[in-house]
Design a protein around this motif. Structure first.
Motif: not given
Length: 182
Positions: A143-144, A157-158, A168-170, A175-176
């Protein structure tokens, strides 16, 4: 030299391999052939991704769509080792997506029959937009959604769909945090 260039430009296969997929530019022929030979000798059935790095594992390659013709996505499959890509519910990888070693993309969970089958749910497909960068060891779960121009940090972990581009997603869970410079 100009004769060789004309020959390559006129030959559709050579033109695609060199100019679009990055042979001699992002990786060399030796790496591509080495991956093909090792995958063949080891009996790996990676389908249309038989050129993928020999230490990577690709499951259900028929459900994986590699969009575009840019050098990034193709080269990442050739060069990035230790990746686990499971296309159970489908994976769409956009144009010019670059991923580092040990990236995991999982699009299906196991059912309750002791792991013998996957839960088929097309809404759980993983979609990665164009011009994205997936950092070392990041994991994309069913679902990512990664929009165009996003960078996923190392070890993230997305587990959900993001909507805003160039972020930037971390983190765990991801989370963005900020807008990427374009």
């Amino acid at each position: 030299m100009s004769y060789l260039k004309k020959l390559v430009v006129r030959n559709r296969f050579a033109n695609d391999l060199i100019f679009n997929k990055g042979l001699f530019i992002k990786f060399n022929l030796r790496q591509l052939l080495f991956n093909l030979i090792i995958n063949f000798l080891s009996g790996k059935n990676q389908g249309k991704f038989s050129f993928a790095h020999f230490s990577s594992q690709i499951i259900k390659p028929e459900n994986i769509i590699l969009k575009g013709q840019s050098k990034g996505s193709f080269s990442s499959f050739v060069l990035s080792g230790g990746c686990y890509i499971q296309g159970g519910n489908g994976i769409t990888i956009g144009d010019n997506v670059i991923f580092a070693p040990r990236v995991s993309i999982v699009s299906a969970n196991h059912g309750d029959d002791k792991g013998k089958s996957w839960i088929n749910d097309s809404s759980k497909a993983v979609i990665i937009g164009d011009n994205c960068w997936l950092g070392v060891g990041c994991t994309l779960l069913p679902g990512s959604r990664i929009p165009n121009g996003c960078t996923v940090g190392a070890g993230a972990v997305v587990n959900k769909a993001f909507t805003e581009e160039n972020m930037l997603i971390i983190g765990v869970p991801a989370r963005a945090i900020k807008k990427n410079k374009e």
